[in-house]
Write a protein that holds these residues in place. Sequence first.
Motif, PDB file in Angstrom:
ATOM      1  N   LYS A 231       0.830  -1.202   0.000  1.00 51.77           N
ATOM      2  CA  LYS A 231       0.000   0.000   0.000  1.00 51.77           C
ATOM      3  C   LYS A 231       0.866   1.255   0.000  1.00 51.77           C
ATOM      4  CE  LYS A 231      -3.544   2.386   2.737  1.00 51.77           C
ATOM      5  NZ  LYS A 231      -4.360   2.339   3.988  1.00 51.77           N
ATOM      6  N   ILE A 232       1.938   1.236   0.780  1.00 52.33           N
ATOM      7  CA  ILE A 232       2.827   2.395   0.883  1.00 52.33           C
ATOM      8  C   ILE A 232       3.521   2.680  -0.444  1.00 52.33           C
ATOM      9  CG2 ILE A 232       4.979   3.227   1.923  1.00 52.33           C
ATOM     10  CD1 ILE A 232       4.090   1.680   4.476  1.00 52.33           C
ATOM     11  N   VAL A 233       4.096   1.645  -1.049  1.00 50.66           N
ATOM     12  CA  VAL A 233       4.807   1.816  -2.320  1.00 50.66           C
ATOM     13  C   VAL A 233       3.870   2.351  -3.391  1.00 50.66           C
ATOM     14  CG1 VAL A 233       6.029   0.630  -4.185  1.00 50.66           C
ATOM     15  CG2 VAL A 233       6.525   0.057  -1.804  1.00 50.66           C
ATOM     16  N   GLU A 234       2.651   1.802  -3.442  1.00 51.54           N
ATOM     17  CA  GLU A 234       1.682   2.241  -4.428  1.00 51.54           C
ATOM     18  C   GLU A 234       1.272   3.709  -4.173  1.00 51.54           C
ATOM     19  OE1 GLU A 234      -0.288   1.955  -7.832  1.00 51.54           O
ATOM     20  OE2 GLU A 234       0.837   0.297  -6.972  1.00 51.54           O
ATOM     21  N   LYS A 235       1.101   4.039  -2.915  1.00 57.11           N
ATOM     22  CA  LYS A 235       0.700   5.406  -2.547  1.00 57.11           C
ATOM     23  C   LYS A 235       1.790   6.414  -2.932  1.00 57.11           C
ATOM     24  CE  LYS A 235      -1.140   5.942   1.500  1.00 57.11           C
ATOM     25  NZ  LYS A 235      -1.302   6.080   2.987  1.00 57.11           N
ATOM     26  N   LEU A 236       3.035   6.072  -2.673  1.00 58.89           N
ATOM     27  CA  LEU A 236       4.150   6.959  -3.006  1.00 58.89           C
ATOM     28  C   LEU A 236       4.317   7.092  -4.512  1.00 58.89           C
ATOM     29  CD1 LEU A 236       6.780   5.792  -0.356  1.00 58.89           C
ATOM     30  CD2 LEU A 236       5.538   7.972  -0.380  1.00 58.89           C
ATOM     31  N   ARG A 237       4.147   5.980  -5.205  1.00 58.09           N
ATOM     32  CA  ARG A 237       4.312   6.027  -6.655  1.00 58.09           C
ATOM     33  C   ARG A 237       3.231   6.922  -7.283  1.00 58.09           C
ATOM     34  NH1 ARG A 237       7.573   3.429  -9.202  1.00 58.09           N
ATOM     35  NH2 ARG A 237       7.818   1.761  -7.701  1.00 58.09           N
ATOM     36  N   GLU A 238       2.010   6.802  -6.821  1.00 54.94           N
ATOM     37  CA  GLU A 238       0.938   7.624  -7.357  1.00 54.94           C
ATOM     38  C   GLU A 238       1.183   9.107  -7.074  1.00 54.94           C
ATOM     39  OE1 GLU A 238      -2.738   6.248  -5.780  1.00 54.94           O
ATOM     40  OE2 GLU A 238      -2.713   4.357  -6.864  1.00 54.94           O
ATOM     41  N   SER A 239       1.677   9.404  -5.872  1.00 55.82           N
ATOM     42  CA  SER A 239       1.942  10.798  -5.502  1.00 55.82           C
ATOM     43  C   SER A 239       3.056  11.402  -6.340  1.00 55.82           C
ATOM     44  CB  SER A 239       2.326  10.882  -4.020  1.00 55.82           C
ATOM     45  OG  SER A 239       1.279  10.421  -3.194  1.00 55.82           O
ATOM     46  N   LEU A 240       4.105  10.614  -6.584  1.00 57.86           N
ATOM     47  CA  LEU A 240       5.268  11.145  -7.305  1.00 57.86           C
ATOM     48  C   LEU A 240       5.043  11.204  -8.807  1.00 57.86           C
ATOM     49  CD1 LEU A 240       8.064   9.379  -5.273  1.00 57.86           C
ATOM     50  CD2 LEU A 240       7.531  11.800  -5.287  1.00 57.86           C
ATOM     51  N   LEU A 241       4.121  10.399  -9.292  1.00 52.35           N
ATOM     52  CA  LEU A 241       3.856  10.433 -10.745  1.00 52.35           C
ATOM     53  C   LEU A 241       2.765  11.416 -11.101  1.00 52.35           C
ATOM     54  CD1 LEU A 241       4.102   6.655 -11.689  1.00 52.35           C
ATOM     55  CD2 LEU A 241       5.803   8.462 -11.933  1.00 52.35           C
TER      56      LEU A 241
END
Length: 241
Positions: A231-241
């Motif tokens: 969940k964390i990795v997905e959340k960070l990836r969405e925020s940074l992209l």
Amino acid sequence: MIDAKEADKLFREYRETGDISIRNRLVENYIYVAEILAKKFAGRGVEYDDLFQVASEALISGVEKFDPDMGTQFTTYITPTVTGLIKNYFRDYSRAVRPPRRVYALASKIRTESSEYFKQYGKKPTVKQLAESLGASEELVMEALEYRAPVSLDAKVCKEDGEGLLYDVIPDTNDGFESFEDSESLRTEIAKLDPTEQKVVNLRFVQGKSQSEVGKILGVSQMFVSRAEKKIVEKLRESLL
């Protein structure tokens, strides 16, 4: 890098047209998933290049089969698929490197003989003693001594909270966030996570602890840590992209 909206559009176009150029563009966009997972399993008896090839083939197959109407993001869909195929490759590789039957059988006898010898004399037997005791040449004994049975990442292991898989207790020695180029933006987004999520990031990706170790420290199950990590990795990836 293609954003989520554009990727969804391309997936739909590919399903309608089967255009290879669209497929290749999607594969190129998500190739980082194959890179991260290949690095995660590298250094455990199989070369990174081999693992990356397996992961890349799984990625291509995943792009070809993915249906955007499933209601899930592609990264969520493809990660367990690639991981599963890499694990299968490890199992196949383990079978391929199995030694000749005579060496495998002798290795088992040596373990038993060495254990009995140690119990009786308080020290390990020499190669010559083993060879004489087992009626084998010293060269064959040395070859058997060098043999170590491959261990499957799906092997069962005992943990304090019950039985689990070896994969879950191996520390993560690779930085799961290394594909993010802007480290300052990454730190900013991590600071926005809740306290528990920040602890998971620190323990897993900074200190390199296993999911079971993190669970023990935080007082939660390994499964909770696994789900939180994804969940964390997905959340960070969405925020940074």
